[in-house]
Scaffold this motif. Structure first.
Motif, PDB file in Angstrom:
ATOM      1  N   GLU A  74       0.825  -1.217   0.000  1.00 55.64           N
ATOM      2  CA  GLU A  74       0.000   0.000   0.000  1.00 55.64           C
ATOM      3  C   GLU A  74       0.852   1.257   0.000  1.00 55.64           C
ATOM      4  O   GLU A  74       0.646   2.166  -0.793  1.00 55.64           O
ATOM      5  N   THR A 104       2.693   1.888  -3.419  1.00 53.47           N
ATOM      6  CA  THR A 104       1.867   2.448  -4.492  1.00 53.47           C
ATOM      7  C   THR A 104       1.800   3.962  -4.379  1.00 53.47           C
ATOM      8  O   THR A 104       1.959   4.683  -5.362  1.00 53.47           O
ATOM      9  N   ASN A 159       4.896  -8.160  -8.593  1.00 55.89           N
ATOM     10  CA  ASN A 159       4.479  -6.830  -9.029  1.00 55.89           C
ATOM     11  C   ASN A 159       5.611  -6.028  -9.655  1.00 55.89           C
ATOM     12  O   ASN A 159       5.387  -5.271 -10.594  1.00 55.89           O
TER      13      ASN A 159
END
Ligand code: ATP
Ligand code: MG
Length: 257
Positions: A157, A160, A204
């Motif tokens: 989180e 990002t 990712n």
């Protein structure tokens, strides 16, 4: 050619300072000239390397907000040789004061660094745990950002949000800013969560993630209280091995060796 690297993540306690201290030391042992800039009012990097010795000592605050020449503030450490621009609590008010400068307030650190950056192979900036104007100054002054990510549930989180900030800084102030790498910290091979988070981040971000994971190792948390890096504190520890490996991986990526 010198390279400026900001170690940044607005999430607190993810290993920014531990990485700043030990990567700087590792690079110095590999023969590189290193300047470590403490850009956090907590002053953890300065304390962790005993770079603050007296009250009223000049710090990055005096450089950025009172135009003190950066050379006059640098502390020269030996064994390993690292030059340090320290910080202390005076930096706590810098966000507001920088804001008052108005135009160019994001470029203050970049301009302060100009006088000395070419004397170093690597300039490492230990960023504060926030996305305020100090962090923006670091990202504007930097060639790249190294992002430590703690192996825990909410790890991604924060990343990002940081990547959005990096994109904004690229658009507004520093189009050449790159991601240096993402570093998994406080990794615990025996917990399923650590392994899952590490795999998730790798899925990712692919090759941007360092092969080297930094394990949770109590020696890494003890070393700063002695004012030394992990390499002087306990060279045989898992922490020293990991930061040694990170240093080599960092140099392979940057210098292809
Ligand atoms: N790999 C590790 N193993 C064990 N302890 C660690 C490790 N890395 C960091 N620590 C400890 O965790 C705490 C947070 O680490 P550190 O200060 O490096 O994080 P930070 O991101 O700089 O924090 P802040 O956001 O407050 O600046 C410190 O007490 C540190 O000694
Ligand atoms: Mg810190």
């Amino acid at each position: 050619m010198s390279k400026v690297i900001a170690i940044s993540n607005q999430k607190g306690g993810v290993g920014k300072t531990t990485t700043a201290i030990n990567l700087s030391s590792g690079l110095s042992y590999m023969g590189k000239k290193v300047l470590l800039i403490d850009l956090d009012a907590q002053g953890n990097a300065s304390q962790g390397l005993q770079a603050i010795s007296h009250r009223g000592q000049k710090t990055i605050y005096n450089v950025m907000l009172e135009n003190a020449p950066i050379e006059e503030v640098i502390v020269h450490k030996t064994e390993p040789h690292i030059d340090i621009v320290p910080a202390n609590i005076t930096l706590a008010g810098a966000d507001l004061e920088l804001d008052k400068i108005g135009n160019g307030k994001e470029q203050v650190l970049k301009n302060s660094l100009k006088a000395v950056r070419d004397q170093y192979d690597y300039v490492i900036i230990d960023c504060p745990p926030s996305l305020g104007i100090l962090n923006t100054n670091a990202l504007t002054a930097a060639d790249s950002v190294l992002i430590p990510v703690q192996c825990e549930y909410y790890a991604l989180e924060g990343v990002t949000q940081l990547l959005l900030t990096i994109r904004l800084v690229q658009q507004l102030y520093n189009p050449d800013l790159r991601i240096e790498g993402i570093l998994m910290t406080m990794f615990n091979i025996t917990t399923k969560l650590s392994v899952e988070v590490s795999q998730d981040v790798r899925q990712n971000f692919g090759k941007q993630v360092y092969q080297t994971n930094i394990p949770r190792n109590v020696k890494l948390s003890e070393a700063p209280s002695r004012g030394v890096s992990i390499f002087e504190y306990d060279i045989s520890s898992a922490g020293a091995k990991a930061y040694g490996e990170l240093t080599r991986e960092f140099l392979r990526r940057n210098e292809g060796r």
